[in-house]
Design an enzyme around this catalytic site. Structure first.
Site, PDB file in Angstrom:
ATOM      1  N   SER A 132       0.721  -1.048  -0.061  1.00 30.83           N
ATOM      2  CA  SER A 132       0.140   0.091  -0.176  1.00 30.83           C
ATOM      3  C   SER A 132       0.948   1.233   0.186  1.00 30.83           C
ATOM      4  CB  SER A 132      -0.795  -0.196   1.228  1.00 30.83           C
ATOM      5  OG  SER A 132      -1.364   1.237   1.285  1.00 30.83           O
ATOM      6  N   TYR A 145      -2.108  -0.189  10.152  1.00 33.69           N
ATOM      7  CA  TYR A 145      -2.268  -0.521   8.982  1.00 33.69           C
ATOM      8  C   TYR A 145      -1.007   0.013   8.303  1.00 33.69           C
ATOM      9  CZ  TYR A 145      -3.814  -1.190   4.263  1.00 33.69           C
ATOM     10  OH  TYR A 145      -4.311  -1.649   3.098  1.00 33.69           O
TER      11      TYR A 145
HETATM   12  N1  LIG Z   1      -8.842  -0.433  -0.992  1.00 40.44           N
HETATM   13  C1  LIG Z   1      -7.852   0.338  -0.810  1.00 40.44           C
HETATM   14  O1  LIG Z   1      -7.839   1.425  -0.666  1.00 40.44           O
HETATM   15  C2  LIG Z   1      -6.394  -0.447  -0.700  1.00 40.44           C
HETATM   16  C3  LIG Z   1      -5.503   0.154  -0.883  1.00 40.44           C
HETATM   17  C4  LIG Z   1      -3.935  -0.126  -0.712  1.00 40.44           C
HETATM   18  C5  LIG Z   1      -3.748  -1.624  -0.509  1.00 40.44           C
HETATM   19  N2  LIG Z   1      -4.797  -2.259  -0.215  1.00 40.44           N
HETATM   20  C6  LIG Z   1      -4.681  -3.826  -0.053  1.00 40.44           C
HETATM   21  O2  LIG Z   1      -5.315  -4.387  -1.225  1.00 40.44           O
HETATM   22  C7  LIG Z   1      -5.745  -5.693  -0.697  1.00 40.44           C
HETATM   23  C8  LIG Z   1      -7.141  -6.257  -1.191  1.00 40.44           C
HETATM   24  O3  LIG Z   1      -7.904  -5.277  -0.500  1.00 40.44           O
HETATM   25  P1  LIG Z   1      -9.345  -4.696  -1.001  1.00 40.44           P
HETATM   26  O4  LIG Z   1      -9.278  -3.404  -1.022  1.00 40.44           O
HETATM   27  O5  LIG Z   1      -9.610  -5.539  -2.298  1.00 40.44           O
HETATM   28  O6  LIG Z   1     -10.289  -5.288   0.017  1.00 40.44           O
HETATM   29  P2  LIG Z   1     -11.634  -5.886  -0.019  1.00 40.44           P
HETATM   30  O7  LIG Z   1     -12.585  -5.736  -0.846  1.00 40.44           O
HETATM   31  O8  LIG Z   1     -12.283  -5.935   1.568  1.00 40.44           O
HETATM   32  O9  LIG Z   1     -11.267  -7.388   0.025  1.00 40.44           O
HETATM   33  C9  LIG Z   1     -10.494  -8.197   1.105  1.00 40.44           C
HETATM   34  C10 LIG Z   1     -10.434  -9.528   0.789  1.00 40.44           C
HETATM   35  O10 LIG Z   1      -9.691 -10.336   1.693  1.00 40.44           O
HETATM   36  C11 LIG Z   1     -10.364 -11.356   2.302  1.00 40.44           C
HETATM   37  N3  LIG Z   1      -9.798 -11.778   3.824  1.00 40.44           N
HETATM   38  C12 LIG Z   1      -9.849 -10.834   4.757  1.00 40.44           C
HETATM   39  N4  LIG Z   1      -9.489 -11.635   5.803  1.00 40.44           N
HETATM   40  C13 LIG Z   1      -9.056 -12.760   5.332  1.00 40.44           C
HETATM   41  C14 LIG Z   1      -8.885 -13.945   6.439  1.00 40.44           C
HETATM   42  N5  LIG Z   1      -8.686 -13.970   7.484  1.00 40.44           N
HETATM   43  N6  LIG Z   1      -8.880 -15.011   5.430  1.00 40.44           N
HETATM   44  C15 LIG Z   1      -9.130 -15.012   4.288  1.00 40.44           C
HETATM   45  N7  LIG Z   1      -9.478 -14.038   3.369  1.00 40.44           N
HETATM   46  C16 LIG Z   1      -9.609 -12.815   4.015  1.00 40.44           C
HETATM   47  C17 LIG Z   1     -11.778 -10.912   2.126  1.00 40.44           C
HETATM   48  O11 LIG Z   1     -12.459 -12.228   2.090  1.00 40.44           O
HETATM   49  P3  LIG Z   1     -13.456 -13.025   3.088  1.00 40.44           P
HETATM   50  O12 LIG Z   1     -14.142 -11.992   3.842  1.00 40.44           O
HETATM   51  O13 LIG Z   1     -14.309 -13.565   2.302  1.00 40.44           O
HETATM   52  O14 LIG Z   1     -12.746 -13.679   3.669  1.00 40.44           O
HETATM   53  C18 LIG Z   1     -11.714 -10.188   0.778  1.00 40.44           C
HETATM   54  O15 LIG Z   1     -11.905 -11.160  -0.222  1.00 40.44           O
HETATM   55  C19 LIG Z   1      -5.478  -5.845   0.823  1.00 40.44           C
HETATM   56  O16 LIG Z   1      -4.284  -6.288   1.086  1.00 40.44           O
HETATM   57  C20 LIG Z   1      -5.405  -4.401   1.096  1.00 40.44           C
HETATM   58  O17 LIG Z   1      -4.724  -4.154   2.262  1.00 40.44           O
HETATM   59  C21 LIG Z   1      -6.144  -1.733  -0.491  1.00 40.44           C
END
Ligand SMILES: NC(=O)c1ccc[n+]([C@@H]2O[C@H](COP(=O)([O-])OP(=O)(O)OC[C@H]3O[C@@H](n4cnc5c(N)ncnc54)[C@H](OP(=O)(O)O)[C@@H]3O)[C@@H](O)[C@H]2O)c1
Length: 247
Positions: A132, A145
């Protein structure tokens, strides 16, 4: 996509992980999709043919069973989350720290330990870690975070050195704001997340991030894209902050 055949994608039920899983399946890879919500994995299976693994990435035994015999060429470490967002560190809930570290750091380490030896043996593989921008710059209100994402930055850099001499590539993707389920989880309230983060603000889409990941995966084997930092045009990291002392 080079000679990659099998991909393992965590966080595949939502946001970035889901978009990447669909894109890789569309390019003919056998995609193993990992997350906890089985119903959403079943939808993904129906939509894109991804093989569902309803697994909590905190569960080492379940990860071991899942990876047994699986010859993973592409590992997308995307499962991640934040809780207690927008609070100063000293106001955070101590119980939240363990889950943040476990899902965002230890789970990456677990899967890498299970998957990388096979990549090394076959001399073929590509690891994509979702870091991130929060892991690269100081920010307020998201210290835990930022700490775990800072760890992913160092993890990615160190892996690159560990794997030097092998055809196993390492790419860290560092997005700014992406409109996904992330902020709803972070605030525990989807409507508050929409109002606080998305309304009136520009965000990346999961597909924008997927394009960057595909770029890294599709470069020729002698090229390693180590890190991609990307943000909405209307978001940038900035410099030094001042405050007036209380006394
Ligand atoms: N969105 C942003 O602004 C942003 C920015 C920078 C980086 N990121 C990073 O990008 C990545 C993807 O995030 P996203 O934005 O796509 O968020 P998201 O839409 O909330 O997706 C998160 C995913 O992680 C899974 N997950 C969470 N806890 C889990 C666990 N204990 N075991 C297995 N799966 C788990 C969730 O699935 P289930 O709930 O079905 O388990 C979901 O599929 C993350 O690493 C996040 O930190 C996001």
């Amino acid at each position: 996509m080079n000679d990659y055949r099998i991909a393992l994608v965590t966080g595949a039920t939502s946001g970035i992980g889901r978009a990447v899983a669909v894109a890789l399946a569309g390019r003919g890879l056998e995609v193993h999709a990992v997350a906890r919500r089985g119903d959403m994995l079943a939808e993904l299976e129906k939509e894109a043919g991804c093989r569902p693994h309803a697994v909590d990435v905190s569960d080492t035994k379940a990860l071991e069973a899942m990876c047994d015999g699986l010859e993973v060429d592409v590992l997308i470490n995307a499962a991640g989350m934040a809780v207690g967002y927008l609070k100063a560190h000293e106001q955070g809930d101590i119980d939240d720290f363990d889950v943040m570290v476990d899902v965002n750091v230890t789970a990456y380490l677990r899967l890498l330990r299970l998957v990388v030896p096979g990549m090394v043996e076959r001399d073929r593989g590509h690891i994509v870690n979702l870091g991130s921008m929060w892991g690269l710059y100081p920010v307020g209100g998201a210290t835990t975070y930022a700490t775990v994402k800072g760890a992913i930055h160092q993890l990615s850099q160190c892996l690159r050195v560990d794997l030097l001499g092998q055809r196993v590539r390492v790419t860290e993707i560092c997005p700014g704001r992406v409109e996904t389920g992330f902020h709803a989880t972070a605030l525990g309230d989807a409507e508050a997340a929409r109002k606080t983060f998305y309304e009136g603000n520009e965000s990346l889409s999961p597909e924008d991030v997927t394009e960057a990941i595909l770029f890294a995966l599709e470069t020729p084997p002698h090229v390693n894209i180590s890190m991609i930092e990307m943000a909405p045009q209307m978001q940038a990291p900035s410099g030094v902050t001042f405050a007036k002392p209380l006394r």
